[in-house]
Write an enzyme that holds these catalytic residues in place. Structure first.
Site, PDB file in Angstrom:
ATOM      1  N   CYS A 171       0.818  -1.214   0.000  1.00 47.29           N
ATOM      2  CA  CYS A 171       0.000   0.000   0.000  1.00 47.29           C
ATOM      3  C   CYS A 171       0.847   1.256   0.000  1.00 47.29           C
ATOM      4  O   CYS A 171       0.668   2.155  -0.826  1.00 47.29           O
ATOM      5  CB  CYS A 171      -0.930  -0.011   1.216  1.00 47.29           C
ATOM      6  N   CYS A 176      -1.626   1.828  -2.846  1.00 45.83           N
ATOM      7  CA  CYS A 176      -2.616   2.879  -2.605  1.00 45.83           C
ATOM      8  C   CYS A 176      -2.032   4.288  -2.578  1.00 45.83           C
ATOM      9  O   CYS A 176      -2.586   5.208  -3.196  1.00 45.83           O
ATOM     10  CB  CYS A 176      -3.337   2.634  -1.278  1.00 45.83           C
ATOM     11  N   LYS A 179      -0.358   5.461  -5.932  1.00 43.45           N
ATOM     12  CA  LYS A 179      -1.455   5.445  -6.914  1.00 43.45           C
ATOM     13  C   LYS A 179      -2.364   6.654  -6.730  1.00 43.45           C
ATOM     14  O   LYS A 179      -2.707   7.354  -7.694  1.00 43.45           O
ATOM     15  CB  LYS A 179      -2.239   4.135  -6.757  1.00 43.45           C
ATOM     16  N   TYR A 311      -9.066  -3.231 -11.246  1.00 43.94           N
ATOM     17  CA  TYR A 311      -8.951  -1.834 -10.852  1.00 43.94           C
ATOM     18  C   TYR A 311      -7.516  -1.315 -10.977  1.00 43.94           C
ATOM     19  O   TYR A 311      -7.297  -0.144 -11.285  1.00 43.94           O
ATOM     20  CB  TYR A 311      -9.500  -1.619  -9.442  1.00 43.94           C
ATOM     21  N   GLU A 315      -6.976   1.933 -13.135  1.00 44.52           N
ATOM     22  CA  GLU A 315      -6.499   3.116 -12.410  1.00 44.52           C
ATOM     23  C   GLU A 315      -5.193   3.625 -13.007  1.00 44.52           C
ATOM     24  O   GLU A 315      -5.026   4.832 -13.237  1.00 44.52           O
ATOM     25  CB  GLU A 315      -6.296   2.771 -10.934  1.00 44.52           C
ATOM     26  N   HIS A 581     -26.276  21.033   1.494  1.00 44.66           N
ATOM     27  CA  HIS A 581     -26.443  21.642   0.171  1.00 44.66           C
ATOM     28  C   HIS A 581     -25.449  22.786  -0.023  1.00 44.66           C
ATOM     29  O   HIS A 581     -25.228  23.559   0.909  1.00 44.66           O
ATOM     30  CB  HIS A 581     -27.870  22.161   0.030  1.00 44.66           C
ATOM     31  N   GLU A 586     -25.554  14.705  -1.002  1.00 43.80           N
ATOM     32  CA  GLU A 586     -26.970  14.899  -0.667  1.00 43.80           C
ATOM     33  C   GLU A 586     -27.902  14.218  -1.675  1.00 43.80           C
ATOM     34  O   GLU A 586     -29.084  14.012  -1.385  1.00 43.80           O
ATOM     35  CB  GLU A 586     -27.302  16.384  -0.585  1.00 43.80           C
TER      36      GLU A 586
END
Length: 606
Positions: A171, A176, A179, A311, A315, A581, A586
């Site tokens: 990672c 991760c 990346k 992925y 990615e 908002h 939302e």
């Protein structure tokens, strides 16, 4: 497999009660594939079923209730080699619902097989953790905090291209972290190109500087390597930069980078070795790099071919294209297998609109390298031959257990599956109970850093803190950092229909343009947008069993909703929540269009 509970449902095909019990078994197997397996013993007619009743009953010959059972179905549960009688249809449905209950899962204590640990064991360490990645480090530090004497082994075997790195695992070093940073670089470039002028910024666009970015990222990664070493020292943990190999039940042979060997012993072991990328097994495959190499390439990748459809491939292909390097993704069959197919279709369209070329249904057959220029000619199964500067293979990963010597630990070999991963029950090897595992090396569990960390923490607390809480691997949120980011929790719409039946599933959807895109003509012309979907179980008050979001900041949006999903939130819980908002998140508090209605999900304005 040792980690699975096998639900055997016996009945006849025309029996509606058998059909209900069968669906429950299949649902458990789909929802919890690492924990349950459905075994269906189906007869064609009622008479055929009755003729075999004695055979079915013989699964539990000493159970009086089973021997008296005459109706269809008759259901049994096998776990850890022992079979018990569950009952008929109603008993099976009630039992299955108990397994599906979120509160039941959260409260469940881990299964623990006594591992022979004693305080006066006489070994060098209470526990040795093999692997210094996210899960191994988290587990080791927690065990040390609880008073255990701990050692951590971490030794990086160079990739075929010669890449190595420091403490912290995949990672931090080649996963991760770099990346996400390169993905962020590509997003910044897209913002400059597509949005800056619309928001009033006059920006002088220049070509991307790969070398500068690479240097900054690698320096940041090295700072993390240093911090991890300091953290281990401060926790009183012995950090050994050596390769470990079992040479007996409680003994490891250690080999340092100079080839010098030594031995240490421990009462317990935690295997946290993770995995390494699969290699490209074709002529010239040695000319390809993989995710162990791409983040530290000395020069810009130039024309890029990404081989794979998961992925990692998408990615990497997404950020290289976003950084301005011509990119092609070669895909054997479908993109992002296992994810929601509708969402994946939108990701595929977005990739193509953003300059990624896709060769679908094609695999590489040969790579030829020009010795003078270094240019790679890749031949495809469709007869194509195209030239690239970098070929990145991302066709999956294999558990890094080769050479670990588990066969020398009595019983452990029984828990190693064909992929090299280990089959565990609550992170413990059933046939070698003093050996545990966390992270990607465990068969059937999500290969995600936070999963490894949480599993490592809970395991440490069970081993040395008196806790009993098991790791809950269900409803784990994840995000795919493709150019159109994708956040998901729970079931895809496809899996929900398979598990629950089409008539029992409803999906609430919305397709909209984020406010952040509102001023960009380039995005409007491409049709860039976001998508929200809640997949609901109609038989349980519209309980949300799948959450899916496509759009900016997918990880941030998805993370918060994972708490609600774990607590069994229903559609009405989402709808009655007051949104913030104006935000993207939302949108999930106001979904009203259903897939079944056939109405357009496109939304305009607020």
């Amino acid at each position: 497999m040792a980690s699975k509970r096998i639900v055997t449902v016996c009945g006849w095909s025309g029996c509606s009660y058998y059909a209900r019990a069968k669906e429950m078994a299949k649902t458990l197997a789909v929802l919890y594939p690492a924990d349950y397996e459905a075994n269906l013993e189906e007869e064609a007619t009622r008479d055929d079923y009755r003729a075999k009743l004695d055979v079915f009953r013989s699964k539990t010959p000493s159970d009086a209730k089973a021997q008296k059972h005459t109706s269809s179905p008759i259901v049994f549960l096998t776990e850890q080699g022992s079979t018990s009688f569950v009952g008929g249809c109603d008993d099976t449905i009630a039992w299955g619902r108990a397994q599906l209950s979120p509160s039941g899962v959260d409260a469940a204590a881990a299964t623990v097989v006594p591992d022979g640990f004693a305080k006066d064991h006489g070994f060098d360490y209470d526990v040795v953790v093999i692997g210094g990645g996210s899960g191994g480090l988290a587990c080791s530090k927690e065990m040390a905090k609880l008073g255990a004497k701990v050692a951590v082994l971490d030794f990086v075997k160079p990739s075929p291209a010669g890449s190595t790195w420091g403490l912290g695992g995949t990672c931090v070093n080649v996963g991760c972290i770099p990346k996400k940073l390169m993905h962020t670089a590509s997003i910044i470039g897209e913002t400059i190109k597509d949005d800056a002028a619309a928001f009033g910024w006059a920006v002088d666009q220049k070509a991307h500087d790969w070398t500068s970015m690479r240097e900054k990222i690698q320096n940041y990664v090295k700072s993390l390597n240093f911090k991890y070493r300091v953290a281990l020292r401060e926790a009183g943990i012995s950090y050994l930069n050596k390769l470990g190999e079992f040479v007996g039940k409680n003994t490891l042979k250690l080999t340092d980078k100079k080839g010098k060997t030594s031995e240490i012993t421990a009462a317990r072991f935690v295997v946290a070795v993770g995995g390494r990328p699969n290699r490209l097994q074709i002529p010239g495959g040695e000319h390809a790099v993989d995710s162990d190499d791409v983040f530290s390439l000395e020069k810009a990748p130039g024309r890029v071919l990404c081989v794979g459809a998961g992925y990692i491939a998408l990615e990497c292909g997404g950020f290289t294209a976003g950084l301005g390097y011509p990119t092609t993704c070669m895909v054997r069959s479908i993109l992002l297998r296992g994810f929601d197919r509708e969402c994946v279709g939108k990701i595929q369209t977005h990739l193509e609109h953003h300059g990624v070329s896709l060769q679908v249904g094609v695999t590489p057959t040969k790579i030829e390298k020009d010795p003078a220029t270094g240019v790679l000619t890749v031949h495809g199964s469709d007869g194509s031959a195209n030239q690239y500067d970098t070929v990145l293979v991302a066709t999956g990963r294999k558990a890094d257990t080769t050479g670990l010597g588990l066969s020398t630990v009595p019983g452990a070999a029984e828990d190693v599956v064909a992929s090299g991963k280990v089959a565990c029950v609550d992170e413990q090897l059933p046939h070698a109970p003093h050996v545990y595992a966390v992270g990607d090396v465990i068969d059937g569990r999500p290969e995600l850093t936070p999963v490894a960390i949480e599993a490592g923490l809970r395991l440490a607390r069970r081993l040395f803190g008196g806790a009993s809480e098991r790791m809950d691997y269900e409803n784990v949120a994840t995000t795919v950092f493709t150019p159109l980011e994708y956040g998901a929790i729970g079931l895809s719409e496809d899996d929900a229909i398979e598990a629950l039946g089409k008539d029992n599933v409803e999906s609430y959807i919305s397709e909209f343009a984020p406010l952040e895109y509102a001023l960009s003509d380039a995005r409007a012309e491409r049709g860039d947008g976001s998508y929200a979907k809640l997949v609901c179980d109609k038989t349980k008050d519209l309980k949300v069993v799948g959450f899916h979001y496509l759009g900016p900041n997918a990880g941030e949006v998805t993370q918060g909703f994972s708490v609600a999903m774990r607590k069994g939130a229903t559609y009405s819980d989402f709808l009655s929540t007051v949104g913030i908002h104006p935000t993207i998140a939302e949108e999930f508090t106001g979904l009203t269009v259903t897939k079944s209605s056939g109405e357009s999900a496109a939304k305009g304005g607020c």
